[in-house]
Design a protein around this motif. Structure first.
Motif, mmCIF file in Angstrom:
data_model
loop_
_atom_site.group_PDB
_atom_site.id
_atom_site.type_symbol
_atom_site.label_atom_id
_atom_site.label_comp_id
_atom_site.label_asym_id
_atom_site.label_seq_id
_atom_site.Cartn_x
_atom_site.Cartn_y
_atom_site.Cartn_z
ATOM 1 N N GLY A 2 0.830 -1.196 0.000
ATOM 2 C CA GLY A 2 0.000 0.000 0.000
ATOM 3 C C GLY A 2 0.871 1.255 0.000
ATOM 4 O O GLY A 2 2.037 1.242 0.403
ATOM 5 N N LEU A 3 0.290 2.370 -0.447
ATOM 6 C CA LEU A 3 1.043 3.614 -0.603
ATOM 7 C C LEU A 3 1.584 4.135 0.719
ATOM 8 O O LEU A 3 2.762 4.505 0.821
ATOM 9 N N GLU A 4 0.747 4.192 1.753
ATOM 10 C CA GLU A 4 1.186 4.784 3.023
ATOM 11 C C GLU A 4 2.337 3.991 3.636
ATOM 12 O O GLU A 4 3.319 4.569 4.126
ATOM 13 N N ALA A 5 2.243 2.671 3.611
ATOM 14 C CA ALA A 5 3.326 1.845 4.162
ATOM 15 C C ALA A 5 4.600 2.006 3.338
ATOM 16 O O ALA A 5 5.712 2.032 3.882
ATOM 17 N N ALA A 6 4.454 2.115 2.012
ATOM 18 C CA ALA A 6 5.629 2.306 1.158
ATOM 19 C C ALA A 6 6.315 3.626 1.463
ATOM 20 O O ALA A 6 7.547 3.702 1.526
ATOM 21 N N LEU A 7 5.525 4.681 1.676
ATOM 22 C CA LEU A 7 6.122 5.983 2.006
ATOM 23 C C LEU A 7 6.810 5.940 3.366
ATOM 24 O O LEU A 7 7.879 6.556 3.554
ATOM 25 N N GLN A 8 6.225 5.227 4.325
ATOM 26 C CA GLN A 8 6.870 5.072 5.633
ATOM 27 C C GLN A 8 8.228 4.396 5.476
ATOM 28 O O GLN A 8 9.221 4.804 6.097
ATOM 29 N N GLN A 9 8.284 3.378 4.648
ATOM 30 C CA GLN A 9 9.538 2.664 4.441
ATOM 31 C C GLN A 9 10.552 3.540 3.709
ATOM 32 O O GLN A 9 11.736 3.548 4.048
ATOM 33 N N MET A 10 10.101 4.308 2.731
ATOM 34 C CA MET A 10 10.995 5.202 2.007
ATOM 35 C C MET A 10 11.581 6.258 2.940
ATOM 36 O O MET A 10 12.775 6.566 2.876
ATOM 37 N N ALA A 11 10.739 6.806 3.817
ATOM 38 C CA ALA A 11 11.226 7.818 4.754
ATOM 39 C C ALA A 11 12.272 7.251 5.700
ATOM 40 O O ALA A 11 13.264 7.908 6.029
ATOM 41 N N ALA A 12 12.054 6.012 6.126
ATOM 42 C CA ALA A 12 12.987 5.389 7.078
ATOM 43 C C ALA A 12 14.340 5.090 6.447
ATOM 44 O O ALA A 12 15.334 4.937 7.162
ATOM 45 N N GLU A 13 14.397 5.013 5.107
ATOM 46 C CA GLU A 13 15.647 4.663 4.427
ATOM 47 C C GLU A 13 16.590 5.849 4.271
ATOM 48 O O GLU A 13 17.748 5.679 3.907
ATOM 49 N N VAL A 14 16.113 7.090 4.537
ATOM 50 C CA VAL A 14 16.911 8.278 4.242
ATOM 51 C C VAL A 14 17.508 8.858 5.521
ATOM 52 O O VAL A 14 16.775 9.284 6.410
ATOM 53 N N PRO A 15 18.838 8.910 5.639
ATOM 54 C CA PRO A 15 19.467 9.515 6.812
ATOM 55 C C PRO A 15 19.604 11.023 6.633
ATOM 56 O O PRO A 15 19.487 11.557 5.524
ATOM 57 N N SER A 16 19.867 11.718 7.734
ATOM 58 C CA SER A 16 20.202 13.133 7.654
ATOM 59 C C SER A 16 21.521 13.278 6.908
ATOM 60 O O SER A 16 22.447 12.490 7.106
ATOM 61 N N GLN A 17 21.598 14.271 6.021
ATOM 62 C CA GLN A 17 22.800 14.404 5.195
ATOM 63 C C GLN A 17 22.982 15.836 4.715
ATOM 64 O O GLN A 17 22.029 16.605 4.599
ATOM 65 N N LYS A 18 24.229 16.182 4.443
ATOM 66 C CA LYS A 18 24.573 17.496 3.918
ATOM 67 C C LYS A 18 24.316 17.505 2.425
ATOM 68 O O LYS A 18 24.823 16.661 1.681
ATOM 69 N N VAL A 19 23.504 18.455 1.950
ATOM 70 C CA VAL A 19 23.188 18.545 0.531
ATOM 71 C C VAL A 19 24.230 19.390 -0.193
ATOM 72 O O VAL A 19 24.749 19.010 -1.233
ATOM 73 N N ASP A 20 24.533 20.553 0.373
ATOM 74 C CA ASP A 20 25.592 21.404 -0.153
ATOM 75 C C ASP A 20 26.124 22.254 0.985
ATOM 76 O O ASP A 20 25.850 21.976 2.157
ATOM 77 N N GLU A 21 26.866 23.313 0.663
ATOM 78 C CA GLU A 21 27.532 24.096 1.700
ATOM 79 C C GLU A 21 26.546 24.777 2.643
ATOM 80 O O GLU A 21 26.858 25.020 3.808
ATOM 81 N N THR A 22 25.364 25.102 2.159
ATOM 82 C CA THR A 22 24.400 25.840 2.978
ATOM 83 C C THR A 22 23.157 25.044 3.334
ATOM 84 O O THR A 22 22.378 25.482 4.186
ATOM 85 N N THR A 23 22.950 23.891 2.718
ATOM 86 C CA THR A 23 21.690 23.155 2.879
ATOM 87 C C THR A 23 21.941 21.778 3.480
ATOM 88 O O THR A 23 22.829 21.046 3.037
ATOM 89 N N THR A 24 21.136 21.438 4.493
ATOM 90 C CA THR A 24 21.211 20.130 5.144
ATOM 91 C C THR A 24 19.824 19.495 5.140
ATOM 92 O O THR A 24 18.846 20.142 5.512
ATOM 93 N N LEU A 25 19.754 18.242 4.697
ATOM 94 C CA LEU A 25 18.501 17.481 4.811
ATOM 95 C C LEU A 25 18.430 16.924 6.224
ATOM 96 O O LEU A 25 19.215 16.059 6.605
ATOM 97 N N LEU A 26 17.511 17.461 7.035
ATOM 98 C CA LEU A 26 17.405 17.052 8.438
ATOM 99 C C LEU A 26 16.737 15.690 8.580
ATOM 100 O O LEU A 26 17.207 14.831 9.325
ATOM 101 N N ARG A 27 15.646 15.491 7.854
ATOM 102 C CA ARG A 27 14.891 14.234 7.995
ATOM 103 C C ARG A 27 13.879 14.133 6.861
ATOM 104 O O ARG A 27 13.606 15.114 6.159
ATOM 105 N N VAL A 28 13.325 12.933 6.713
ATOM 106 C CA VAL A 28 12.221 12.704 5.778
ATOM 107 C C VAL A 28 11.080 12.089 6.574
ATOM 108 O O VAL A 28 11.279 11.136 7.325
ATOM 109 N N GLU A 29 9.897 12.657 6.423
ATOM 110 C CA GLU A 29 8.728 12.214 7.178
ATOM 111 C C GLU A 29 7.664 11.685 6.219
ATOM 112 O O GLU A 29 7.520 12.192 5.097
ATOM 113 N N ALA A 30 6.931 10.687 6.656
ATOM 114 C CA ALA A 30 5.791 10.170 5.900
ATOM 115 C C ALA A 30 4.524 10.502 6.674
ATOM 116 O O ALA A 30 4.337 10.033 7.794
ATOM 117 N N ARG A 31 3.700 11.345 6.080
ATOM 118 C CA ARG A 31 2.440 11.746 6.706
ATOM 119 C C ARG A 31 1.308 11.341 5.780
ATOM 120 O O ARG A 31 1.032 12.024 4.786
#
Length: 516
Positions: A198-227
């Protein structure tokens, strides 16, 4: 990130898939027990050989899965699954037949054939001697299947099966690694997970696969949420821009809409949200991508603005006062400012990006001339600090906005709040006039001394200042609700200071504020 989801699903359900395979084999054995009427008995060596043969056949049939990626793309993966199921049934049937024959030879009946499917008990069947001796129910046995030669044959088949199984496993891992970067496989894998969980469970799994990471010098991906059906990316951007540039919005939309692996997510009805926030938690901008957004026609390209258009845009922006001051005191820098805006807008940037660029170019120009403030007249320094103090005081009822002005200047004030400081927008002309005076009519002034700073601290504490406020002035923290008040108190004390050497401190602070 998306390429991990299908593989992660298989890994998480590996035990379940293995049990299903065992279940099919056992089903074949049950069919053998129900339909096979032969009463043959089987000695130990032939049983070992036949077991090795069945294991080898099972391993060889797994070779078909090395073509699973082309089969998945071609839409005939079901054929491989059918082959796997039928092979498992056949192996189970054959294993059931030889298990009953071995049980009759070892125990005199076939009821304990079930022991063949229990690992340790199955091994025990190889050790139990014949109960009936050379029974007439034993079929003739070829030399290759009996005695020491039979054991050697079984060992060969066993190791051959292990070799094939290892080859399949290694090649499967190599294919999986290659599939991580194959957009078609990613798309099919995500579609498979959505269809399965199902879509909601797939999005939950996708969100859990992504760690916090530096995108560039000024931008940081803090987290990914599934709502529910929304996948939300939360970024933090260290910037003094007022809004998220339109080019970033267009780039995100294009990337998400053309990324093959994201296609099944959007087609299933999900929304992809990218939230950009400043370090103080306020919103810089949000981009939401849906299937409808991707299917919408692209807007027509706007005509390139003329120099007159760019000049009018500058004059209508908060940078107008700075531009006018530059034309009066530093014409070459005014031309540099205009050329920078022209190049940016000619490249397709929108007004929001141009405004952000104005702040950057303005800061660069101020840094070029900031050292001249150390030789500017004290009256001009007083006017600069007084204007800065009044601007901060006008915003002290909104600590977070005030903090951003303290850190990045008046350019970060939103358009709907600028009316509060319109009377103070001539600060740019005061600043560049003081720089010009310091460069062309320098005041002879010695550097600030420790006694000067000590006298200022005495006045600061006398005005109600604290050690905590002083720490914030020396090391500003944009998230502290006390920063605005601390800086306001410090500037008031510095502006009003009348002790000998106070002008040296005003010169030093004014220069430092524009050098950073």
């Amino acid at each position: 990130m998306l390429e991990e989801v299908a593989l992660s699903y298989v890994n998480q359900n590996e035990d379940e898939l293995r049990l299903i395979g065992y279940g099919i084999v056992i089903t074949g054995a049950i069919l053998a027990a129900l339909t096979h009427n032969h009463r043959n008995e089987l000695a130990r060596a032939p049983y070992f050989v036949y077991s090795g043969l069945l294991f080898f056949v099972t391993s060889v049939t797994q070779l078909v899965w090395l073509g699973s990626i082309p089969a998945m793309i071609g839409g005939y993966l079901w054929v491989f699954m059918l082959v796997d199921v039928l092979t498992s049934l056949a192996v189970g049937y054959g294993f059931g037949v030889i298990a009953m024959a071995r049980s009759r030879d070892a125990y005199g009946h076939g009821r304990l054939a079930v022991l063949a499917f229990v690992p340790l008990a199955n091994f025990w069947l190889l050790l139990v001697p014949s109960k009936t001796g050379l029974s007439a129910n034993r079929p003739p046995t070829a030399p290759l299947l009996s005695g020491g030669l039979g054991i050697a044959t079984g060992v060969v088949l066993l190791f051959a099966g292990l070799g094939v199984a290892s080859f399949v496993r290694l090649e499967g891992d190599r294919m999986a690694q290659g599939a991580r970067h194959d957009p078609i496989i990613q798309e099919l894998g995500i579609a498979f997970v959505i269809q399965t969980n199902g879509l909601e469970a797939a999005l939950q799994q996708m969100a859990a696969e992504v760690p916090s990471q530096k995108v560039d010098e000024t931008t940081t991906l803090l987290r990914v949420e599934a709502r529910a059906t929304t996948l939300r990316y939360v970024y933090q951007v260290d910037t003094d821009a007022q809004n998220l540039p339109e080019s970033v919005r267009r780039g995100l939309t294009k990337h998400n809409c053309t990324y093959d692996a994201m296609a099944p997510v959007l087609q299933a009805g999900a929304a992809i949200e990218h939230f950009y926030g400043r370090p103080d938690g306020t919103e810089l901008g949000t981009v939401i991508i849906t299937q409808a957004v991707c299917e919408a026609p692209e807007p027509k390209a706007l005509a390139k603005p003329t120099e007159a258009d760019i000049t009018r845009m500058i004059e209508a922006s908060p940078a107008n006062e700075m531009y006018r001051a530059l034309k009066g005191y530093y014409p070459e820098d005014a031309k540099f400012f205009l050329d920078s805006m022209t190049a940016l807008l000619a490249g397709g940037a929108d007004k929001e990006e141009a405004f952000s660029k104005m702040l950057t170019v303005g800061a660069e120009i101020r840094r070029r001339h900031a050292a001249n403030l150390r030789a500017a007249p004290d009256q001009s320094l007083w006017a600069i600090l007084q204007a800065q103090t009044q601007m901060i005081a006008a915003l002290d009822d909104d600590p977070m906005l005030c903090n951003r002005v303290v850190m990045f200047g008046a350019g970060v004030i939103p358009e709907d709040e600028r009316h509060r400081i319109m009377a103070l927008m001539d600060a740019a002309s005061l600043l560049f006039r003081a720089m010009f005076e310091g460069e062309h009519s320098p005041v002879e002034r010695t550097p600030a001394t420790e006694d000067d700073w000590s006298n200022l601290l005495v006045d600061f504490y006398a005005a109600g200042g604290t050690d905590e406020e002083l720490d914030l002035v020396m090391q500003p923290d944009i998230q502290s609700p006390q920063l605005c008040g601390a800086m306001l108190r410090f500037l008031r004390v510095l502006t009003d200071a009348s002790f000998p050497g106070a002008d040296r401190l005003r010169a030093e602070v004014a220069a430092a504020m524009n050098e950073g």
